[in-house]
Design an enzyme around this catalytic site. Structure first.
Site, PDB file in Angstrom:
ATOM      1  N   CYS A 148      -1.490 -15.306  27.956  1.00  0.00           N
ATOM      2  CA  CYS A 148      -0.964 -16.594  27.515  1.00  0.00           C
ATOM      3  C   CYS A 148      -0.713 -17.515  28.703  1.00  0.00           C
ATOM      4  CB  CYS A 148       0.299 -16.400  26.690  1.00  0.00           C
ATOM      5  SG  CYS A 148       1.693 -15.710  27.594  1.00  0.00           S
ATOM      6  N   GLY A 203      -2.348 -11.117 -10.483  1.00  0.00           N
ATOM      7  CA  GLY A 203      -3.408 -11.918 -11.086  1.00  0.00           C
ATOM      8  C   GLY A 203      -3.525 -13.336 -10.566  1.00  0.00           C
ATOM      9  N   GLU A 250       1.182  -7.589  28.980  1.00  0.00           N
ATOM     10  CA  GLU A 250       0.896  -7.635  30.409  1.00  0.00           C
ATOM     11  C   GLU A 250       2.151  -7.373  31.239  1.00  0.00           C
ATOM     12  OE1 GLU A 250      -1.809 -10.850  28.521  1.00  0.00           O
ATOM     13  OE2 GLU A 250       0.081  -9.829  28.075  1.00  0.00           O
ATOM     14  N   PRO A 270      -1.237  -5.931 -12.219  1.00  0.00           N
ATOM     15  CA  PRO A 270      -2.129  -7.089 -12.342  1.00  0.00           C
ATOM     16  C   PRO A 270      -1.439  -8.356 -12.828  1.00  0.00           C
ATOM     17  CG  PRO A 270      -2.591  -5.446 -14.044  1.00  0.00           C
ATOM     18  CD  PRO A 270      -1.653  -4.802 -13.077  1.00  0.00           C
ATOM     19  N   ALA A 280       1.771   0.831  -5.850  1.00  0.00           N
ATOM     20  CA  ALA A 280       1.548   2.215  -5.404  1.00  0.00           C
ATOM     21  C   ALA A 280       2.517   2.715  -4.348  1.00  0.00           C
ATOM     22  CB  ALA A 280       0.119   2.353  -4.864  1.00  0.00           C
TER      23      ALA A 280
END
Length: 293
Positions: free
Chosen positions: A70, A230, A47, A226, A157
């Protein structure tokens, strides 16, 4: 409002622990005269930036903002007070701020004679604010596991797939396969805003995510295989996955270990597309989507 939502996305990966917010100011005749977004904690809110751009043209006009202005003073002034002092006559809000203090920004605006409309394009605004709201609801950092899976197995990745590397831009922190923890983009949040330890704390996954949340981290990428992912998956602490499947997979082989599932069993696919060299699959854990009004 859609312009404000698009602006708010410029703050992804830089505003935490604050929310990414966008704002557009219309003059008294409904013409856009200023816009802005929140870049990082300690700097002007959306704002304030939009009002600065609009100048005196804001008087009698409308503020369109993705999150309730806010109502507290921190490193930046209270946004509801800035709107009141600028002479804004009407405020349009997508989502109410669950962290609003006292009577709330909307109530303060109405008490000052400003007309307020709420809930405008709330679901669309949540596309940007959803991770921040979700982390707030859960009291922990939200987790996205990003990986590539092929005949050899499943691996992080970000360095293996060019398209995946761009995910860092919108993340607060990244966990690498060597256990190294780093900011998504170095210094994106400003000096001292996030306290990201150089390595993952030796805690259970839930305690780890609560500790990172306390240090300002709202979104974490697991760029791992994994083995490291995991425990987070098993504990129900991975909220989203982004999986990459290489083009031209071998028809005569299945991924290492005989695992043929693209995403974990308790996830549902929410998007799938082809990118350069890969098919990208996005999925969300059942029940992980946080809804707010």
């Amino acid at each position: 409002m859609r312009r404000a939502i698009a602006l708010s996305a410029h703050g992804l990966g830089t505003t935490s622990p604050n929310p990414p917010v966008g704002c557009v100011i219309l003059d008294a005749w409904g013409h856009p005269v200023g816009e802005g977004y929140h870049r990082r904690k300690g700097e002007a809110h959306a704002e304030g930036n939009a009002l600065r751009a609009a100048g005196v043209a804001a008087r009698g006009g409308t503020a369109v903002v993705t999150l309730e202005p806010c109502n507290h003073v921190g490193r930046a002034p209270a946004c509801r007070q800035l709107l009141i002092e600028a002479g804004i006559a009407r405020t349009v809000v997508a989502l109410i701020d669950p962290t609003s203090r006292g009577e709330g920004g909307v109530t303060a605006l109405r008490n000052a004679g400003v007309a307020v409309e709420t809930g405008v394009l709330a679901d669309e605004a949540r596309l940007v604010l959803g991770p921040w709201l979700g982390a707030l609801d859960l009291g922990r950092t939200l987790v996205t596991w990003v990986y590539v899976t092929d005949d050899a197995g499943t691996f992080g990745a970000l360095e293996r797939v060019p398209a995946a590397g761009r995910l860092r831009i919108g993340a607060d922190a990244v966990l690498r396969v060597d256990g190294h923890l780093e900011e998504g983009v170095p210094d994106a949040h400003g000096a001292g805003v996030l306290r990201v330890p150089p390595r993952l704390p030796v805690l259970d996954p839930a305690d780890t995510l609560r500790a990172l949340y306390a240090d300002g981290v709202r979104s974490l990428l697991l760029d791992v295989g994994p083995d490291l992912a995991g425990p987070f998956v098993a504990s129900g602490l991975v909220d989203h996955v982004v999986a990459y499947l290489p083009d031209e997979p071998s028809p005569s082989r299945v991924p290492a270990g005989g695992e043929s599932s693209v995403v974990p069993a308790d996830f549902r696919i929410t998007g799938i597309e082809r990118v350069a060299g890969h098919v990208r699959v996005r999925a969300t854990r059942f029940g992980a989507t946080v809804k707010r009004t």
